[in-house]
Scaffold this motif. Structure first.
Motif, mmCIF file in Angstrom:
data_model
loop_
_atom_site.group_PDB
_atom_site.id
_atom_site.type_symbol
_atom_site.label_atom_id
_atom_site.label_comp_id
_atom_site.label_asym_id
_atom_site.label_seq_id
_atom_site.Cartn_x
_atom_site.Cartn_y
_atom_site.Cartn_z
ATOM 1 N N GLU A 48 0.819 -1.213 0.000
ATOM 2 C CA GLU A 48 0.000 0.000 0.000
ATOM 3 C C GLU A 48 0.857 1.270 0.000
ATOM 4 O O GLU A 48 0.569 2.221 -0.710
ATOM 5 N N THR A 49 1.936 1.265 0.834
ATOM 6 C CA THR A 49 2.691 2.510 1.035
ATOM 7 C C THR A 49 3.894 2.660 0.116
ATOM 8 O O THR A 49 4.331 3.779 -0.131
ATOM 9 N N PHE A 50 4.422 1.544 -0.385
ATOM 10 C CA PHE A 50 5.690 1.619 -1.118
ATOM 11 C C PHE A 50 5.680 2.602 -2.298
ATOM 12 O O PHE A 50 6.601 3.421 -2.429
ATOM 13 N N PRO A 51 4.638 2.568 -3.154
ATOM 14 C CA PRO A 51 4.637 3.514 -4.292
ATOM 15 C C PRO A 51 4.685 4.969 -3.840
ATOM 16 O O PRO A 51 5.382 5.797 -4.440
ATOM 17 N N LEU A 60 11.280 10.258 4.321
ATOM 18 C CA LEU A 60 11.248 9.923 5.737
ATOM 19 C C LEU A 60 9.944 10.415 6.366
ATOM 20 O O LEU A 60 9.281 9.730 7.137
ATOM 21 N N ARG A 61 9.576 11.645 5.995
ATOM 22 C CA ARG A 61 8.345 12.250 6.483
ATOM 23 C C ARG A 61 7.123 11.438 6.023
ATOM 24 O O ARG A 61 6.227 11.142 6.803
ATOM 25 N N GLN A 62 7.148 11.071 4.738
ATOM 26 C CA GLN A 62 6.048 10.273 4.177
ATOM 27 C C GLN A 62 5.931 8.952 4.916
ATOM 28 O O GLN A 62 4.828 8.517 5.264
ATOM 29 N N ALA A 63 7.068 8.335 5.196
ATOM 30 C CA ALA A 63 7.055 7.075 5.927
ATOM 31 C C ALA A 63 6.472 7.272 7.318
ATOM 32 O O ALA A 63 5.691 6.445 7.810
ATOM 33 N N GLY A 64 6.801 8.404 7.953
ATOM 34 C CA GLY A 64 6.258 8.707 9.275
ATOM 35 C C GLY A 64 4.744 8.865 9.231
ATOM 36 O O GLY A 64 4.022 8.371 10.110
ATOM 37 N N ILE A 65 4.269 9.557 8.202
ATOM 38 C CA ILE A 65 2.822 9.773 8.054
ATOM 39 C C ILE A 65 2.103 8.429 7.896
ATOM 40 O O ILE A 65 1.103 8.147 8.571
ATOM 41 N N THR A 120 6.114 -0.808 9.023
ATOM 42 C CA THR A 120 6.587 -1.323 7.734
ATOM 43 C C THR A 120 7.043 -0.218 6.769
ATOM 44 O O THR A 120 8.030 -0.405 6.055
ATOM 45 N N PRO A 121 6.378 0.973 6.725
ATOM 46 C CA PRO A 121 6.836 2.018 5.804
ATOM 47 C C PRO A 121 8.302 2.384 6.003
ATOM 48 O O PRO A 121 9.012 2.692 5.036
#
Lengths: 252, 292
Positions: free
Chosen positions: B73-76, B241-246, B255-256
């Motif tokens: 879901e988050t990888f793209p 990094l920010r996107q992964a945090g969100i 997992t992000p």
């Protein structure tokens, strides 16, 4: 050698020390145009320093160095225009390893004399042909033998069309079988009437090529005479001792 | 020669047979070491795979770090956000190289009249090498926009990049300076004896050699810049990094972060391998054969 013509180079009681070690202790010498002077003497006698001072790579502490009667050792003088007239070749060649042979030779004519690329290349190729290196123009210094590198270094210096050449033990870093090819070049220069000051350990060569041989000891010229006098009947006791050591080691 | 070497039982004395025996022996040795390396690797991996799942927390860790659904879901989105990192890297790197070189030149100046320049460069590198990148980013990223300037002068991208340039140029300046100082004095003597001025000597003789020598350490600095770009997220921009945090907060799942790590590795591993390759080439060029 004292005549009314201004000497090409005059050294007037030149003094130089590094820290409290005196390297040149009052050197006097007049060199006339087209004359070849060989400096001999043991390591540390000041031969190299003397040549470096003439090329203004070292500043002198006292005395004067005259080129065509003009003092070039005055403090604050721009050394670059003077160095253009005096070529120098070093023991370890000091070629630029990141440039090929032709670029090594053409760099200074282009940047200092302002020659165009084609003019400087023509000059460079002419010199290479003269020194038998015409097919190494595109090679890099690391790909050449020591003898070839030293010939390139001489060509690089000649490309500035200097009036005087300073040769600082130019064969000392070479394998014995490569010494000859470099000395041939020096012979040719003498044939063309180049004024030369050379520091050397090659006694036989000094004897052959020099108009006068000067023996340096502890920063002083102890004796200066045509080779047949200096090598055959040295007057100074130190010169005799030095030459005896050279003969004992089988180098004369 | 008292040991019984396997395969060397043939008649001594004949040169050809001894060479054959030696070759056979070496081949056998090689096969044996490959076999040992393979088994030990398999044993270690096997132990990890069987032992880790037996730890009490494994089930939870697996769910929150290795969640396949969250990952796909988050990888793209992470890849999209990583474009920002690459952009910041791409405009910072040239600025860093130019500014770093200027600082290095300032420090190498020998004219007494330009001593203040040297002093400035020395102080600059001392300060920015001594402060953690993260602090520089926070101080500049929050401090300067506080001056209340209008767009685009309050952009966190701008001031984050400025902070990176300030810090990394001090590293790079030191690398360049080491390179400049490593060029032997005899090169200067050679150039000056031809009548080249000190500026021309620097430009045509010293700097080209210095830069060639420092390419590998320079690349190392650029690889760490690539990673440190992520720190700009601290002052606002939504990069990887920010996107992964969100996404972590959104899915209540870590997992992000794993996805982000994979994306970084995909770019930094080739970069470091490339640096290794350059270093090996430089070593080969300067020092002949490598000693095993």
């Amino acid at each position: 050698m004292s005549n009314t013509i201004t000497p090409k180079i005059s050294l007037r009681s030149v003094e130089k020390s590094f820290g409290d070690r005196t390297v040149l202790n009052g050197v006097d010498l007049d060199v006339s145009s087209s004359e070849v002077i060989a400096f001999i003497g043991s390591s540390g006698s000041g031969k190299s320093t003397l040549l470096r001072c003439v090329n203004l790579l070292e500043s002198i502490d006292d005395g004067a160095i005259l080129l065509d009667g003009v003092d070039i050792s005055l403090p604050g003088l721009d050394p670059d225009p003077i160095r253009r007239r005096i070529g120098m070749v070093f023991q370890n060649f000091n070629l630029f390893p990141h440039m090929n042979v032709l670029r090594n030779i053409t760099l200074a004519p282009r940047k200092v004399l302002g020659l165009s690329a084609s003019e400087s290349e023509e000059r460079g190729r002419d010199l290479l042909r003269r020194l038998g290196l015409q097919d190494r123009a595109e090679a890099y210094p690391d790909q050449l033998s020591g003898g070839q590198q030293q010939r390139v270094a001489i060509a690089r210096s000649l490309a500035m069309e200097p009036e005087v050449m300073l040769l600082d033990e130019i064969t000392s870093a070479l394998d014995p079988e490569l010494v000859g090819e470099v000395l041939d070049v020096v012979r040719e220069l003498k044939g063309n009437g180049m004024t030369m000051l050379l520091a050397t350990h090659e006694m036989a060569f000094a004897r052959e090529i020099a108009d006068r041989v000067c023996f340096l000891h502890q920063g002083q010229v102890l004796e200066c005479a045509p080779p047949n006098e200096l090598f055959v009947s040295p007057k100074n006791e130190r010169t005799q001792q030095f030459l005896q050591r050279v003969i004992d080691s089988g180098r004369l | 020669m008292n040991e019984t070497v396997p395969g060397s039982s043939n008649r001594p004395g004949t040169v050809a047979s001894s060479r054959l025996a030696r070759r056979r022996f070496e081949r056998r040795q090689k096969r044996r070491s490959t076999l040992i390396a393979l088994t030990s690797t398999l044993v270690v991996i096997g132990l990890l795979v069987t032992l880790i799942p037996q730890t009490p927390g494994w089930y939870k860790v697996k769910r929150s770090f290795f969640n396949g659904e969250v990952f796909s879901e988050t990888f793209p989105r992470l890849v999209d956000a990583f474009v920002k990192d690459v952009q910041i890297f791409l405009w910072c790197a040239p600025c860093i190289l130019v500014w770093g070189m200027m600082l290095a030149l300032c420090r190498s100046v020998r004219t007494p009249a330009l001593f203040p320049l040297r002093l400035f460069a020395a102080a600059y590198t001392d300060i920015f090498r001594g402060v953690p990148v993260i602090l520089t980013i926070l101080l500049i990223g929050f401090g300067v926009p506080g001056l209340g300037m209008d767009r685009p002068w309050n952009s966190p991208y701008l001031w984050g990049s400025v902070a990176l340039v300030l810090t990394y140029s001090s590293y790079v300046a030191e690398v360049f300076r080491a390179g400049i100082e490593s060029v032997h004095e005899s090169q200067r003597a050679g150039a000056r004896s031809l009548g080249l001025s000190s500026g021309q000597t620097l430009r045509f003789v010293v700097i080209p050699q210095a830069v060639r020598r420092v390419v590998p350490p320079l690349m190392n600095d650029l690889v760490s810049l690539q990673k440190d770009v992520a720190l700009v997220s601290l002052i606002g921009p939504i990069e990887i990094l920010r996107q992964a945090g969100i996404d972590k907060s959104k899915f209540a799942n870590f997992t992000p972060y794993l996805g982000a790590a994979i994306i970084f590795l995909a770019i930094t591993i080739p970069e470091t391998r490339f640096v290794d390759h350059l270093m090996a080439r430089e070593r080969r060029r300067t020092s002949g054969t490598a000693i095993r």
